[in-house]
Motif scaffolding. Sequence first.
Motif, short mmCIF file in Angstrom:
data_model
loop_
_atom_site.label_atom_id
_atom_site.label_comp_id
_atom_site.label_asym_id
_atom_site.label_seq_id
_atom_site.Cartn_x
_atom_site.Cartn_y
_atom_site.Cartn_z
N ARG A 151 0.83 -1.21 0.00
CA ARG A 151 0.00 0.00 0.00
C ARG A 151 0.87 1.26 0.00
NH1 ARG A 151 -3.14 -3.26 3.56
NH2 ARG A 151 -2.15 -2.31 5.40
N LEU A 152 1.97 1.21 0.74
CA LEU A 152 2.89 2.36 0.76
C LEU A 152 3.47 2.57 -0.63
CD1 LEU A 152 5.53 3.03 3.52
CD2 LEU A 152 6.10 3.31 1.12
N ALA A 157 3.94 5.44 -5.89
CA ALA A 157 3.76 5.40 -7.35
C ALA A 157 2.72 6.41 -7.83
CB ALA A 157 3.36 3.99 -7.78
N ALA A 158 1.71 6.66 -7.00
CA ALA A 158 0.65 7.60 -7.37
C ALA A 158 1.01 9.04 -7.06
CB ALA A 158 -0.64 7.21 -6.66
N GLY A 159 2.17 9.24 -6.46
CA GLY A 159 2.60 10.60 -6.15
C GLY A 159 2.03 11.16 -4.87
N ARG A 160 1.37 10.31 -4.09
CA ARG A 160 0.79 10.77 -2.81
C ARG A 160 1.82 10.79 -1.69
NH1 ARG A 160 -3.54 7.53 -4.93
NH2 ARG A 160 -2.74 5.68 -3.84
#
Length: 242
Positions: A151-152, A157-160
Amino acid sequence: MSSRVEDIRRGPRHVAIIMDGNGRWATMRGRPRLFGHHAGAKRVREIVEACPDLGVEYLTIFGFSTENWKRTQIEVAGLMSLFRRYIQKEARALRAHDVRVRFIGDRPGLDPKLQALMDELEELTAQCHGTNLTIALNYGGRDEVARATRRLAEDVAAGRLCPGDVDVETLPKYLDTRVLPDPDLVIRTSGEARISNFLLWQSAYAEYEFIDTLWPDFSEEVFARLIASYAGRDRRYGGVRA
């Protein structure tokens, strides 16, 4: 101040228990292993109800591990039936005693009917403010860390989340136990001296007690003695007293 009150004040806020020995307890009595598991389930209620008087705010119990699927099909099916019956039978009593229940582990790997009961019990007790009871079902410490890391990584990867911001404070936010304090004391019953993949990250600085008592014989008196023993320990967390 009495010694008992002092023990409670200095005692563990969060206790985690590896409830081992049900099968051996039953075998010693010439009964099938599931008989021991039923006896062990009854013991859980006594220990949960003892927590407030002993100053224990959080209790986490190891109900079924990711490795327990290796047991016989009969025993696994019996355990799953026992979990369903326990939730249905104990739900009202848990709420009446102001116990908030949470489940940790790989929930999608469990039977959908059991998952639904788990969801209902969590919702039923969500407004309780007494003892926090966490039940680990289909749980393994390595599996939990792997799921958390996945999840991390998805957030990175999503830039969050920036890779440079990942530290020892980041991963715990992705663990199943993210809303719980780390355990102060981990108890294992039945004479075995291993941690069996239980709360690996969270127990880095926990105190451990390995005792010979089989779980169905684990009484409030034994619990209180271990709490008192913990209160006498010098907790330095890697430091040195001045």
